[in-house]
Scaffold this motif. Structure first.
Motif, PDB file in Angstrom:
ATOM      1  N   LEU A 181      -5.515  -4.289  -6.484  1.00 53.54           N
ATOM      2  CA  LEU A 181      -5.195  -3.386  -7.784  1.00 53.54           C
ATOM      3  C   LEU A 181      -5.534  -1.817  -7.398  1.00 53.54           C
ATOM      4  N   ALA A 182      -6.764  -1.692  -6.873  1.00 61.10           N
ATOM      5  CA  ALA A 182      -7.125  -0.390  -6.448  1.00 61.10           C
ATOM      6  C   ALA A 182      -6.031   0.406  -5.531  1.00 61.10           C
ATOM      7  N   GLU A 183      -5.923  -0.503  -4.555  1.00 61.47           N
ATOM      8  CA  GLU A 183      -4.997   0.106  -3.316  1.00 61.47           C
ATOM      9  C   GLU A 183      -3.552   0.187  -3.701  1.00 61.47           C
ATOM     10  N   ILE A 184      -3.159  -0.623  -4.590  1.00 67.78           N
ATOM     11  CA  ILE A 184      -1.709  -0.198  -5.101  1.00 67.78           C
ATOM     12  C   ILE A 184      -1.134   0.716  -6.015  1.00 67.78           C
ATOM     13  N   GLU A 185      -2.651   0.867  -6.843  1.00 66.54           N
ATOM     14  CA  GLU A 185      -2.571   2.057  -7.853  1.00 66.54           C
ATOM     15  C   GLU A 185      -2.701   3.516  -6.923  1.00 66.54           C
ATOM     16  N   ALA A 186      -3.277   3.299  -5.895  1.00 71.47           N
ATOM     17  CA  ALA A 186      -3.367   4.469  -4.980  1.00 71.47           C
ATOM     18  C   ALA A 186      -2.380   4.910  -4.045  1.00 71.47           C
ATOM     19  N   ALA A 187      -1.660   3.716  -3.780  1.00 73.55           N
ATOM     20  CA  ALA A 187      -0.505   3.978  -2.906  1.00 73.55           C
ATOM     21  C   ALA A 187       0.864   4.716  -3.391  1.00 73.55           C
ATOM     22  N   ALA A 188       1.197   5.390  -2.478  1.00 78.64           N
ATOM     23  CA  ALA A 188       2.331   6.514  -2.588  1.00 78.64           C
ATOM     24  C   ALA A 188       3.583   5.445  -3.002  1.00 78.64           C
ATOM     25  N   SER A 189       3.855   4.490  -2.405  1.00 78.04           N
ATOM     26  CA  SER A 189       4.944   3.410  -2.261  1.00 78.04           C
ATOM     27  C   SER A 189       4.523   2.092  -2.621  1.00 78.04           C
ATOM     28  N   PRO A 190       4.316   1.648  -3.828  1.00 82.54           N
ATOM     29  CA  PRO A 190       3.985   0.279  -4.287  1.00 82.54           C
ATOM     30  C   PRO A 190       4.919  -0.882  -3.210  1.00 82.54           C
ATOM     31  N   ASP A 191       6.137  -0.526  -3.083  1.00 81.13           N
ATOM     32  CA  ASP A 191       6.831  -1.555  -2.346  1.00 81.13           C
ATOM     33  C   ASP A 191       6.467  -1.296  -0.795  1.00 81.13           C
ATOM     34  N   LEU A 192       6.056  -0.416  -0.437  1.00 82.20           N
ATOM     35  CA  LEU A 192       5.699  -0.257   1.223  1.00 82.20           C
ATOM     36  C   LEU A 192       4.450  -0.960   1.107  1.00 82.20           C
ATOM     37  N   TYR A 193       3.424  -0.871   0.277  1.00 84.00           N
ATOM     38  CA  TYR A 193       2.146  -1.463   0.150  1.00 84.00           C
ATOM     39  C   TYR A 193       2.374  -3.084   0.114  1.00 84.00           C
ATOM     40  N   LEU A 194       3.036  -3.461  -0.503  1.00 79.30           N
ATOM     41  CA  LEU A 194       3.403  -5.013  -0.704  1.00 79.30           C
ATOM     42  C   LEU A 194       3.745  -5.480   0.668  1.00 79.30           C
ATOM     43  N   GLN A 195       4.732  -4.689   1.202  1.00 79.97           N
ATOM     44  CA  GLN A 195       5.407  -5.220   2.708  1.00 79.97           C
ATOM     45  C   GLN A 195       4.169  -5.184   3.618  1.00 79.97           C
ATOM     46  N   SER A 196       3.169  -4.265   3.445  1.00 79.82           N
ATOM     47  CA  SER A 196       2.025  -4.052   4.611  1.00 79.82           C
ATOM     48  C   SER A 196       1.135  -5.304   4.271  1.00 79.82           C
ATOM     49  N   LEU A 197       1.178  -6.151   3.407  1.00 80.52           N
ATOM     50  CA  LEU A 197       0.274  -7.356   3.120  1.00 80.52           C
ATOM     51  C   LEU A 197       0.824  -8.528   3.914  1.00 80.52           C
ATOM     52  N   GLN A 198       2.016  -8.523   4.596  1.00 76.15           N
ATOM     53  CA  GLN A 198       2.462  -9.721   5.356  1.00 76.15           C
ATOM     54  C   GLN A 198       2.027  -9.481   6.581  1.00 76.15           C
ATOM     55  N   PRO A 199       2.067 -10.596   7.354  1.00 78.69           N
ATOM     56  CA  PRO A 199       1.329 -10.682   8.724  1.00 78.69           C
ATOM     57  C   PRO A 199       2.002  -9.621   9.673  1.00 78.69           C
ATOM     58  N   LYS A 200       1.260  -8.929  10.437  1.00 81.25           N
ATOM     59  CA  LYS A 200       1.535  -8.101  11.437  1.00 81.25           C
ATOM     60  C   LYS A 200       1.930  -8.671  12.787  1.00 81.25           C
TER      61      LYS A 200
END
Length: 571
Positions: free
Chosen positions: A222-241
């Motif tokens: 919640l803290a990270e997605i609130e601060a994220a410039a692009s919530p959609d890119l933040y959600l993508q970043s949670l996937q394995p790399k």
């Protein structure tokens, strides 16, 4: 002279009257100022006293001083109680409703407890308005989050798993706005959990899966997605790399787009197999390590990987279905050259106890096993094996050409007591077979000396000659590993090479079958492996070759159907 005296008296009288008029006003001001905190009270200079009258001069009579007027407001009244801090501004009406809704049992019954706790903390401390919803519906940021979750299928998840509000909905009331906000919050936290492998507890699918998914704390999400410039890119970043995860995703997108992978037609089963293996990547550590060992049981291969690139590869033998090699990660600690072997519990109870209870000690002689109790040698002929606790005894085999571990073992301590080791010379032929699930849980490699050279060169900078000296002459010699070398015992039935080609391996232990049932609600297309006999074809062949050498061996085999192959599967 008299005239001057009269003028002085008149001046003193005028000054006295002026002071009488000023003092009440100052007294009133000072009374009001006692309400201010000390840090905020201005420092007032004391009034300058009037000059004393000349000797013999009568002071002028002062007018009576009226008491100060009553304060106009209660705030002006002095108080002995400490001043309270200023209260927070009243919560935004929608946020206030959200706080109440989060306590509603009907909302809580199907939600994740950790997610609810995170939302209660987040909105309980929130001073502004909602995070996603506005008077005109969802903000652009809120819509971006909704649209990304709707594309969950592209990442091997299922969009149908997430209950989402309509992105373009215009709430009819503040309560509707609060419910829409909470619905999106819960979908975001569920997506974050699923992206990180929290869809299932791996051990609930199979006891072989000894893994813990690297799920993020929902409060951090919640803290990270609130601060994220692009919530959609933040959600993508949670996937394995991991590179293999991303390659499998590309194969999945290709298969769903045109029904092909690497130019070849694919079936629904092929697509599901890709998704199953993507899910396995979610359970892997986020950082595999700059140097690590990769043991993939269905592939019957091990690799040493440095900086993401394989630097060594070798064929392996793994456990049978009855003695399956588990899935876990542990750090390499020690390499032991020409080791002794101590029979594990499964071998003691399943392979040694039955013949010993019958009084047949030949199995000990055939495999050169010595017996001890609390470190002291024991004559097995003097023990009543039908009455004692056999697990209190130690059965060991000294280093040498007939030792079941061969010339070397590689130790990475774990609760499964699984390790890697060499094997007997006449067993090397099984490395040429396509199906190499033979024996107990431990892993054997075809070229253990080369494997040792690779690890010790990376860890200590040793030359092959230094390894060979230990290989040839050392006895039960442990070499400690100085640097962290993770050993990943894995189970991947689909991998993608650099060109995008997908290679598929047999479902050795039926784990694809179990994961298909969990992920898709049906294991159709993923049959469970048939139950294996206690004596596999390879073991029977090994027993025949061993028992043919002597009548004593044949006697041992007659009392224990895998006694003849104990040297192979008895790790």
């Amino acid at each position: 002279m008299r005239r001057g005296y009269l003028i002085a008296v008149l001046l003193c009288a005028v000054q006295a009257c002026a002071l009488a008029a000023i003092l009440p006003a100052r007294a009133e001001d000072q009374g009001a100022q006692t309400l201010s905190p000390p840090s905020l009270t201005p420092t007032l200079q004391p009034p300058t006293p009037a000059p004393a009258p000349a000797q013999g001069q009568e002071p002028a009579a002062a007018e009576p001083v009226s008491p100060p007027p009553e304060p106009a407001t209660p705030e002006a009244q002095p108080s002995d109680r400490p001043l309270a801090a200023a209260p927070h501004p009243a919560a935004d009406p929608v946020v206030a409703i959200i706080r109440a809704k989060l306590a509603d049992p009907s909302l809580r019954k199907d939600a994740n407890a950790d997610d609810l706790a995170a939302l209660e903390a987040f909105y309980g401390a929130r001073e502004g308005g909602p995070l996603w919803i506005t008077d005109m519906g969802f903000s652009a940021r809120g819509q971006a989050a909704i649209f990304e979750i709707e594309k969950a299928d592209d990442w091997g998840l299922a969009a149908s798993s997430f209950e989402l509000p309509q992105a373009d909905a215009l709430p009819s009331s503040k309560e509707a706005a609060a419910l829409a906000e909470v619905k999106l919050d819960l979908a975001i936290l569920k997506y974050a959990r699923f992206a990180r492998g929290g869809r299932f507890d791996p051990s609930s699918i199979s006891k072989l899966l000894d893994q813990v998914a690297p799920v993020r704390d929902p409060k951090a999400v919640l803290a990270e997605i609130e601060a994220a410039a692009s919530p959609d890119l933040y959600l993508q970043s949670l996937q394995p790399k991991h590179e293999q995860f991303l390659r499998l995703r590309q194969a999945l997108l290709s298969a769903r787009a045109d029904g092909t992978v690497d130019g070849k037609p694919v079936s629904d089963r092929d697509i599901k197999k890709i998704v199953i293996n993507m899910e396995r990547w979610r359970w892997m550590p986020e950082d595999l390590g700059p140097l690590y060992v990769w043991n993939n049981s269905p592939e019957f291969m091990l690799y040493v990987v440095k900086d993401g690139k394989p630097v060594y590869a070798d064929r392996t033998l793994v456990g049978t279905l009855a003695y399956a090699t588990p899935v876990f990660t542990a750090d390499m600690k020690t390499i032991v050259f020409n080791p002794d072997w101590t029979a594990p519990e499964t071998v003691v109870t399943e392979n040694l106890l039955p013949p010993l209870r019958e009084g047949n000690l030949s199995i000990l002689k055939v495999h050169k096993l010595s017996v001890s109790l609390n470190g002291a040698p024991v004559d097995p002929a003097r023990v009543d094996w039908g009455r004692v606790n056999i697990l209190a005894y130690t059965f060991s085999q000294g280093a040498g050409p007939e030792n079941v571990l061969g010339k070397v073992k590689f130790m990475f301590p774990n609760k499964h007591t699984v390790y890697m080791h060499d094997t007997l010379a006449y067993r090397k032929k099984y490395f040429q077979k396509p199906m190499r699930a033979i024996g107990h849980e431990c892993v054997r490699m075809e070229k253990p000396q080369s494997f040792a050279e690779t690890l010790l060169a990376a860890d200590k900078g040793w030359s092959p000659d230094q390894v060979k000296e230990l290989w040839d002459s050392a006895v039960n010699k442990p070499i400690a590993i100085d640097h962290k070398i993770p050993v990943h015992m894995v189970y991947f039935t689909a991998v993608v090479d650099d060109s995008g080609k997908v290679s598929s391996f047999a479902d050795l232990y039926g784990l694809d079958n179990k994961m298909a049932a969990a992920l898709f609600g049906s294991a159709a297309g993923f049959p469970a492996p048939p139950p294996e006999s206690r004596l596999s074809e390879e073991e029977a062949d090994a027993q025949a070759s061993t028992s043919s050498s002597s009548g004593q061996s044949r006697t041992a085999a007659s009392h224990n159907d895998i006694a003849g192959s104990l040297g192979f599967i008895g790790d």
